[in-house]
Design a protein around this motif. Structure first.
Motif, PDB file in Angstrom:
ATOM      1  N   ASN A 257     -41.652   5.013 -23.112  1.00  0.00           N
ATOM      2  CA  ASN A 257     -41.175   6.223 -22.447  1.00  0.00           C
ATOM      3  C   ASN A 257     -42.270   6.922 -21.650  1.00  0.00           C
ATOM      4  OD1 ASN A 257     -38.256   7.290 -22.951  1.00  0.00           O
ATOM      5  ND2 ASN A 257     -38.841   6.117 -24.764  1.00  0.00           N
ATOM      6  N   GLN A 261     -42.296   7.556 -17.725  1.00  0.00           N
ATOM      7  CA  GLN A 261     -42.549   8.897 -17.188  1.00  0.00           C
ATOM      8  C   GLN A 261     -43.567   8.830 -16.060  1.00  0.00           C
ATOM      9  OE1 GLN A 261     -41.007  11.725 -18.173  1.00  0.00           O
ATOM     10  NE2 GLN A 261     -42.118  12.797 -16.571  1.00  0.00           N
TER      11      GLN A 261
ATOM     12  N   LEU B  50     -45.471  18.636 -20.084  1.00  0.00           N
ATOM     13  CA  LEU B  50     -44.516  17.761 -20.765  1.00  0.00           C
ATOM     14  C   LEU B  50     -44.868  17.654 -22.250  1.00  0.00           C
ATOM     15  CD1 LEU B  50     -42.088  16.022 -20.091  1.00  0.00           C
ATOM     16  CD2 LEU B  50     -43.637  14.107 -19.710  1.00  0.00           C
ATOM     17  N   LYS B 161     -35.537  11.203 -18.538  1.00  0.00           N
ATOM     18  CA  LYS B 161     -36.006  10.467 -17.361  1.00  0.00           C
ATOM     19  C   LYS B 161     -35.865  11.223 -16.044  1.00  0.00           C
ATOM     20  CE  LYS B 161     -36.428   6.176 -19.328  1.00  0.00           C
ATOM     21  NZ  LYS B 161     -35.870   5.826 -20.530  1.00  0.00           N
ATOM     22  N   LYS B 163     -36.131  13.797 -13.021  1.00  0.00           N
ATOM     23  CA  LYS B 163     -37.133  14.722 -12.502  1.00  0.00           C
ATOM     24  C   LYS B 163     -36.515  15.606 -11.446  1.00  0.00           C
ATOM     25  CE  LYS B 163     -41.101  11.954 -13.539  1.00  0.00           C
ATOM     26  NZ  LYS B 163     -42.382  11.412 -13.119  1.00  0.00           N
ATOM     27  N   SER B 168     -40.572  16.722 -14.567  1.00  0.00           N
ATOM     28  CA  SER B 168     -39.552  16.351 -15.543  1.00  0.00           C
ATOM     29  C   SER B 168     -38.633  17.527 -15.847  1.00  0.00           C
ATOM     30  CB  SER B 168     -40.218  15.885 -16.838  1.00  0.00           C
ATOM     31  OG  SER B 168     -39.247  15.812 -17.848  1.00  0.00           O
ATOM     32  N   ARG B 236     -37.500  12.842 -24.981  1.00  0.00           N
ATOM     33  CA  ARG B 236     -38.780  12.474 -24.400  1.00  0.00           C
ATOM     34  C   ARG B 236     -39.295  11.169 -24.991  1.00  0.00           C
ATOM     35  NH1 ARG B 236     -40.889  16.798 -25.304  1.00  0.00           N
ATOM     36  NH2 ARG B 236     -42.323  16.461 -27.013  1.00  0.00           N
TER      37      ARG B 236
END
Lengths: 353, 322, 501
Positions: A257, A261, B50, B161, B163, B168, B236
């Motif tokens: 993940n 990202q 994040l 996922k 954005k 994000s 996440r």
């Protein structure tokens, strides 16, 4: 049936944590277990189909899929061998496990499969088990003192070393030369035996095989920390081209993940793919390997370990093996790559989801 | 004793105590930006944000709770319990929307229990929430047996996922929650009452404020934010795992206290909490960027918590000496 | 008197004590003979407690010397005083409620051998002490917290008996005791007296003084007024000496017009704290509640306002019986309570003037769920100017305001609720004269507008100056209700509160 045991265990843990009804709960638990033990006495001890010998399967943390599967296999196999099996989870707490051992001794169990939380911290508990005359086999981790029938361990140093070998091997497939490798090592909890040994094995392998570890970051076996560490490491060193995960159960999803990202997630063979090698070989990782996102995993032979542990206990109860034999079995990992990902003997392919 | 008349001027100490966190944050940011090229990038900034989404969400609620003079150490337990309910319902084939709703319901139950026990029964908040934390964690094991789960569902995929403007969507959610928290605490009558209850329970009660309801509500706000935090964390990381939120309460409390909220209640700001959260995020980030090993990371985190409490103690001392 | 040539146990000469801004003791002389039981009398703030704290080693005097048995002593702390045989029993007990009697009595002096407590000896010694304080029926291992308050006080005295004491100071010892317990206490005092121990009583209860004391000393404004044998002075004279000449000084207030009855309290009872309280107050009228510390005057206000529960009795408000369970109920009935301690119950010190001012009536500044900053600004500005609060701005934290201005903020908070009845608990305590006058005039304005006011105060001149009638309380009981006409004198109030003839 499994679910019921798990539920009972969960409730036990809850009660213990609440700190109110622990005594009441475990004593009533003990009573019911004693009952089954009495029934057991009527039948001849040690027979394969003997039925009601009480076996405790005590795992250090079921949060880890591997140890969960190990424990589940021991439980399942134990039942097949005719044991009355109770499953314990110590939630990675040495104190919890120590008191669980006390309860197990007090409840008159006949045999114990123990995956200790920590080698040093659990030595006293193993010695207590010895004093109570209960045969015990150790799974996954050893203890520094105390006697046991056998220790079935995945060779953690070997797991790390094999991981290093796989990094090189898989990198070559990707067209990366050993000297160009820049590796991120995601460590387990360094205060745990397996975390330490895997890191040792991996770093030894890196040295012998001649590649660079640009960063070794701690994760404490926690998904969130693995995620954060991956983001940060790639920020600090954008040229990292391989990642080693000391345990995929808690790290694989996080790493994937995090790469996603950062838009760095590429399949094997694609330009810019970051080589990922993990230890453990959970079902999830096998899926990732099949999907081409993870290159290889060093899987512990969980079935062999679990079954062997129960077999040793049966032998000890039958008098074929000394209770203090202390046989050390270090089982080497099985390597999983895209070529053998469908193999049915891998424990990762035998886990119910 | 007559209170000294100070007409308006703030001493340097007052200014430092009030805005110290921002100076420290600025200082650390500048030092890191100068020394580490990888720190001073947009990607790293978004990385840090994040990484702190969980801390941030929880920090907002924790600010509410600590403002009332309480504490909530059950947040990790609520998160993992709510998450586990989601995964077992998903496994049972229930609809995703309903399951997400259940995350909030489960968290709400914990919040009501915490709040009622503290505000109406008068149980000590630390112990109440310690107990509910254990219950939450235990229940999660009952439900899932400690296993991990992946492929959580479409909205998790979306949150994890997607954005927006290159950032994000989780970060946007966190910032939105900070805005809502700021509005609630500093702009509404409810926020007034909360601050009053924390600042002086007796005075608030005499002034006709329903102090129990207000105290209780803080724990409920906290629990709902736990639900959001669980949702975001699972999105996440792309998975549910049973160690989720383990030990998170202490870093969250540290962030809130570093952000200037007093452990004894009454004074604190949402902006301060945001700053405290980012400060902790940056420190964690820097430890990784500089390849600091496991041992020293623990030492550093211990030092952060120590400094937070020290800061609070200095502030309280300053207060009582006035 | 004439005790110069008799043997003197304790002598305090020219004791002077200054605190920043306060001259608490002005060259006070005081002496005691062995076996003398002396009462110290004076109004609040007369300097009794300060003098005793000097003797107990808690304060060091600014000037003056203390001699005990002819030897000059200097106390740096309470421990020093203890060593010289001074025992000070404070109003608040300093026992360990969770520990047993024996440990409490011997806490600083446990009999031990090589670190091990000699529990047999401990129990034996404790029994001796228990006998001396007439608690033979108690066992050494009983938990102190389980004893009655009076018994605890006797334990506290017992604790001092384990070391030789020369002077025993009792600060309001009888305020929480039953009559039987008071009798035991007096017996203990008489026994100590026989052994040559001198006893100092700080008390307000006339009967007790005449029963147990040999001498009395009257203090006023930090000065010693007189000391004499109790037989040499009448109760009325005692009160007059306590009040001095300033007592007759009067505040003036304009004519007030009384309207309909706003509040009537009938037969209010709350355990032993309040018994059968009954009074009424009309609009435009000001009722004073007077009583000594612990007389129940604050409790009356708290019960009316819904802060404390009461057992029985009726509260009639605007002609109808009302049930007030919490302050919110009282506020919605348009009552207001200015509490005694503005730091503890009146203000949120860390917050701003405007925050505090609007707290009791948040509806006034609400727009939907939001706080309307504009309305708040207008409201706080008008409050600041109406009460002439000295503050740089409405945003100033109230902790930086002076006591008088803080009190005005509290008043302003309540004025914002537009009350019909205001309960004031010591509204002028700890604030300077100028601010006091301003607060009186604010209250006067309210009275002229037809608000009813009940004021608790321990300052008699204040009550005589601004109240229309005064209810006097003693030990939770209503002694009398006096109309404040020209014939009402301070002495009458004080005598009623102290229990004179």
């Amino acid at each position: 049936m499994k679910k019921k045991v798990m539920k009972a265990m969960g409730i036990l843990v809850m009660a213990a944590m609440l700190g109110t009804s622990l005594a009441a709960c475990s004593s009533s638990d003990g009573e019911s277990q004693e009952k089954t033990a009495e029934n057991g006495e009527e039948q001849s001890a040690g027979e394969e189909s003997g039925g009601s010998k009480k076996l405790a399967v005590m795992m250090h943390s079921v949060a880890d899929d591997f140890i969960y599967c190990c424990g589940k296999r021991a439980e399942e196999y134990g039942k097949e061998q005719g044991y009355d099996v109770t499953f314990y989870d110590a939630d990675n707490e040495a104190d919890t496990q120590a008191s669980q051992v006390d309860d197990v001794i007090a409840s008159g169990f006949d045999a114990i499969v123990l995956a200790p939380v920590d080698a040093d911290a659990m030595s006293d508990s193993v010695m207590k088990i010895n004093d109570a005359g209960i045969p015990v086999t150790l799974l996954d981790r050893t203890v520094t003192e105390g006697a046991y029938v056998a220790l079935n361990q995945a060779n953690n140093v070997e797991c790390g070393y094999e991981g290093a070998k796989q990094i090189v091997e898989q990198a070559e497939k990707q067209g990366i030369a050993v000297e160009d490798l820049k590796v991120l090592e995601l460590q387990g909890m360094l205060s745990s035996t397996s975390g330490r040994e895997r890191s040792e094995g991996f770093q030894q392998g890196a040295e012998e095989l001649g590649f660079t570890i640009v960063s070794s970051l701690p994760t404490d076996w926690e998904s969130e920390k693995a995620y954060n560490a991956t983001l940060d490491a790639l920020q600090a060193d954008p040229d990292i081209n391989a990642i080693f995960c000391a345990s995929d159960g808690v790290m694989a999803d996080s790493v994937i993940n995090a790469l996603d990202q950062l838009q760095l997630l590429k399949n094997t063979g694609e330009e810019g793919h970051i080589v990922i090698v993990t230890v453990d070989g959970t079902p999830g990782v096998i899926q990732y390997i099949k999907d081409g996102q993870i290159d290889a995993a060093c899987s512990q032979p969980a079935y062999a370990m679990a079954e062997g542990a129960v077999d040793y206990l049966t032998k000890a109860l039958d008098g074929e093996e000394e209770a203090d034999a202390c046989i050390d079995n270090s089982l080497n990992p099985t390597t999983i790559t895209a070529d053998n990902a469908d193999d049915d003997t891998l424990w990762g392919n035998n886990v119910e989801s | 004793m007559a209170v000294k008349t100070k007409t308006g001027e703030h001493s340097a100490r007052d200014v430092f105590l009030k805005y110290g966190i921002y100076f420290i944050l600025l200082f650390i940011v500048i030092v890191l930006a100068v020394t580490s090229p990888s720190f001073r990038t947009v990607t790293n900034l978004t990385n840090v944000l994040l990484q702190v989404t969980t801390y941030g969400c929880l920090g907002i609620g924790m600010t509410f709770v600590i403002l009332t003079g309480g504490i909530d150490v059950s947040v990790g337990g609520i998160m993992v319990c709510a998450g586990s309910v989601y995964v077992i319902l998903s496994q049972a084939g229930m609809a995703e929307g309903l399951n997400i709703f259940m995350i909030f319901i489960v968290a709400l139950i914990f919040g009501v229990v915490n709040g009622y026990a503290v505000a109406y029964i008068g149980m000590p908040p630390f112990l109440v929430t310690l107990a509910t934390q254990c219950i939450g964690r235990g229940m999660s094991l009952v439900f899932t047996g400690g296993a991990s789960y992946r492929d959580l569902g479409a909205t998790f995929e979306f949150l994890g996922k997607t954005k927006l403007l290159g950032i994000s969507i989780q970060i946007w959610v966190m910032l939105l929650l900070f805005a809502v928290g700021y509005f609630l605490l500093h702009k509404t009558v409810y926020g007034r009452k909360l601050t009053a209850v924390g600042g002086n329970l007796n005075a608030a009660r005499v002034s006709g404020i329903n102090d129990r309801l207000i105290t209780c509500s803080a724990y409920i706000v906290m629990s709902l934010l736990c639900a959001v935090a669980a949702y975001l964390t699972m999105a996440r990381l792309g998975s549910y795992y049973s160690a989720m939120g383990d030990g998170i309460e202490f870093m969250v409390i540290a962030a809130v206290v570093i952000g200037g909220t007093s452990m004894s209640g009454g004074s604190g700001t949402i902006i301060g909490t945001l700053a405290g959260t980012i400060l902790i995020g940056i420190i964690n980030n820097a430890l990784n960027l500089f390849h600091v090993g496991a041992e020293w990371q623990d030492v550093a985190k211990g030092a952060i918590i120590f400094l937070a409490v020290l800061f609070d103690a200095i502030k309280n001392k300053a207060k009582t000496s006035d | 008197m004439g005790g110069e040539n008799r043997n003197v146990l304790l002598k305090m000469e020219g004791i002077d004590k200054r605190f920043p801004g306060v001259h608490a003791l002005k060259s006070v002389d005081f002496s005691l003979e062995p076996g003398e039981v002396c009462a110290i009398l004076g109004e609040n703030g007369a300097g009794k407690s300060t003098l005793m704290n000097v003797l107990g080693g808690i304060y060091s005097p600014t000037a003056g010397k203390i001699t005990i048995d002819g030897e000059e002593v200097v106390f740096h702390n309470a421990k020093d005083a203890e060593k010289k045989g001074i025992a000070f029993i404070h109003q608040e007990l300093s026992l360990f409620p969770q520990m047993d009697i024996a440990s409490n009595i011997y806490i600083s002096n446990l009999p031990h051998s090589r670190g091990r407590i000699l529990s047999k000896k401990l129990r034996q010694d404790t029994r001796e002490i228990l006998k001396r304080v007439k608690l033979e029926h108690r066992k050494p291992d009983e938990i102190v917290g389980d004893l009655k308050i009076g018994e605890q006080q006797l334990i506290e005295i017992g604790r001092t008996l384990i070391r030789g004491i020369k002077v025993l100071i009792l600060d309001e010892p009888t305020s929480s005791l039953t009559n039987a317990e008071i009798e035991i206490l007096f017996e203990i005092v008489r026994e100590l007296k026989r052994q040559g121990t001198a006893v100092i009583f700080i008390t307000h209860h006339m009967d007790e003084i005449y029963e147990i004391c040999d001498t009395l000393m009257i203090m006023r404004d930090g000065k010693r007024i007189m000391k004499c044998g109790v037989g040499d002075i009448s109760r009325t004279e005692v009160v007059n000496q306590m009040l001095g000449h300033t007592a007759e000084e009067q505040y003036c207030h304009p004519e007030r017009k009384y309207g309909q009855e706003v509040l009537a309290v009938k037969g209010l009872c709350r355990g032993s704290r309040l018994q059968n309280i009954h009074f009424s107050v009309r609009s435009g009228e000001m009722l004073g509640l007077y009583g000594l510390l612990g007389s129940g005057r604050t409790e009356v206000l708290r019960s009316i306002f819904g802060l404390d529960k009461y057992d029985s009795g009726e509260i009639i408000y605007m002609g109808a019986p009302v049930k007030i369970r919490k302050p919110k109920d009282a506020i919605s009935l348009k009552m207001a309570l200015v509490t005694e301690d503005r730091h503890k119950e009146g203000l949120i010190l860390e917050e701003s003037v405007r925050f505090n001012m609007t707290l009791a009536n948040l509806k006034a500044i609400a727009r939907g769920i939001m706080v309307d900053r504009q309305k708040e600004k207008i409201l706080s500005k008008s409050g600041i100017s109406a009460l002439r609060i000295k503050t740089p701005s409405a945003n100033q934290q109230v902790k930086y305001l002076s006591g008088g201005n803080q009190q005005k903020v509290v008043l302003s908070k309540w004025l914002n609720t537009d009350p019909r009845l205001i309960l004031l608990d010591e509204p002028t305590r700890g604030i300077d004269i100028g601010a006091k006058q301003e607060i009186y005039s604010i209250i006067e304005r309210l009275l002229q507008k037809g608000v009813a006011v009940i004021m608790v105060s321990s300052e008699i001149p204040e009550l005589l100056g601004v109240c229309d009638k005064v209810v006097v309380l003693k030990n939770g009981q209503q002694v009398c209700e006096l109309t404040n006409d020209k014939d009402l004198h301070a002495a009458a109030l004080l005598e009623a509160a102290m229990g004179g003839e």
